[in-house]
Write an enzyme that holds these catalytic residues in place. Structure first.
Site, short mmCIF file in Angstrom:
data_model
loop_
_atom_site.label_atom_id
_atom_site.label_comp_id
_atom_site.label_asym_id
_atom_site.label_seq_id
_atom_site.Cartn_x
_atom_site.Cartn_y
_atom_site.Cartn_z
N LYS A 59 -38.65 -119.25 24.37
CA LYS A 59 -37.21 -119.11 24.59
C LYS A 59 -36.66 -117.78 24.08
O LYS A 59 -36.67 -116.78 24.79
CB LYS A 59 -36.45 -120.30 24.00
CG LYS A 59 -36.79 -121.63 24.70
CD LYS A 59 -35.85 -122.73 24.30
CE LYS A 59 -36.27 -124.08 24.87
NZ LYS A 59 -36.19 -124.17 26.34
N ASP B 271 -43.24 -127.06 16.17
CA ASP B 271 -42.72 -126.58 17.45
C ASP B 271 -41.37 -125.92 17.21
O ASP B 271 -40.37 -126.58 16.94
CB ASP B 271 -42.58 -127.78 18.41
CG ASP B 271 -42.09 -127.39 19.80
OD1 ASP B 271 -41.44 -126.33 19.92
OD2 ASP B 271 -42.32 -128.16 20.74
N PHE C 283 -39.45 -133.55 21.86
CA PHE C 283 -39.68 -132.93 23.16
C PHE C 283 -40.58 -131.72 22.96
O PHE C 283 -40.26 -130.82 22.18
CB PHE C 283 -38.38 -132.50 23.84
CG PHE C 283 -38.61 -131.92 25.21
CD1 PHE C 283 -38.73 -132.74 26.31
CD2 PHE C 283 -38.75 -130.55 25.39
CE1 PHE C 283 -38.97 -132.22 27.58
CE2 PHE C 283 -38.98 -130.01 26.64
CZ PHE C 283 -39.10 -130.86 27.74
#
Length: 281
Positions: free
Chosen positions: A135, A106, A21
């Protein structure tokens, strides 16, 4: 964009993994290796291809002269909390060096202490060319960042890339304060210690058949016949926020400052909910 600019004309491909993702904008969506998420947004930008996770031979077979980069997560979070192996990441680094490709990691979900290291790739002893993060960087304040080695970053010239709010002072100040606190409390050490305790307790719960992950990014695989979504809903009613990251697994990503008492309370609630579901299975 950076990989394409670095690769030059004719080298625009990015290889990522099934189950990954990477985001929901069109380019990131196609980098995401979950075809079910693509439906409704076709046609997606070309230049992305996907291979089996943790399979170095499959990755090597997908590389041709049009490929500029490999994009991977250290742990597939949305894909079910599946960590890479050290052998896989070492092999990817070797392949990228041999073929002249960028290794992009990532770290948006795994970065800044969550796995027990500052960044997930550090578990595997490799150094990527590009790292993305967000985040935890702003502790709730929206901000993302992209690291790149100096020679790679240098291909971006003024006007090549930008965002309306990129680098705005409020978000940057929040990120700076967050990083100072993460360093002060030694966030990786907190995650490593609490994660070890959490894993140990989860492994004792009836109805949990496997615990996987690193630090405080963990998944509990449930016994056959248990519905992770239904279990997560009952846990939420009991005051515990988790998500059913697959039909059979729950993902746990508590705050890095979670206490032993809070971990014990969470496991007690999970035990009670699973016992109830097992009695009805």
């Amino acid at each position: 964009k950076l990989a394409r600019k670095w690769g030059g004309h004719g080298r625009y491909g990015v290889v990522s993994a099934y189950g990954s993702f990477h985001g929901r904008t069109l380019g990131a969506l196609h980098a995401t290796g979950q075809p079910a998420k693509w439906e409704g947004f076709q046609p997606l930008p070309e230049g992305f291809r996907h291979v089996a996770w943790n399979d170095l031979a499959a990755l090597e077979a997908a590389i041709d002269p049009s490929v500029a980069a490999v994009l991977l997560e250290p742990i597939q979070g949305e894909g079910g909390v599946h960590p890479a192996t050290a052998e896989y990441f070492e092999g990817v680094r070797r392949l990228c060096d041999e073929r002249g490709l960028l290794m992009i990691v990532d770290e948006i979900q795994t970065g800044l202490g969550r796995t027990g290291e500052w960044f997930g790739f550090q578990h595997f002893g490799v150094e990527p060319d590009v790292v993305t993060m967000a985040k935890a960087l702003g502790n709730g304040m929206p901000i993302g960042a992209c690291w790149a080695k100096r020679d790679v970053a240098a291909v971006f010239q003024p006007g090549d890339h930008g965002t309306t709010y990129g680098g705005q002072p409020l978000a940057a100040s929040a990120a700076r304060a967050t990083l100072e606190i993460l360093e002060r409390v030694n966030a990786p050490q907190l995650a490593e210690r609490a994660g070890a305790e959490f894993r140990h307790l989860l492994e004792t719960v009836e109805g949990v058949v496997q615990v996987r992950g690193l630090g405080l990014l963990l998944a509990a695989e449930l016994a056959v016949g248990l519905d992770a979504k239904a279990v997560a809903a009952d846990l939420l009613r009991g005051g515990l926020i988790v998500n059913a990251v697959s039909p059979t697994a729950l993902r746990f990503a508590p705050p890095l400052i979670v206490s032993e008492t809070e971990i014990a309370q969470a496991v007690d609630l999970l035990s009670a909910v699973l016992a109830d579901h097992l009695s009805k299975a």
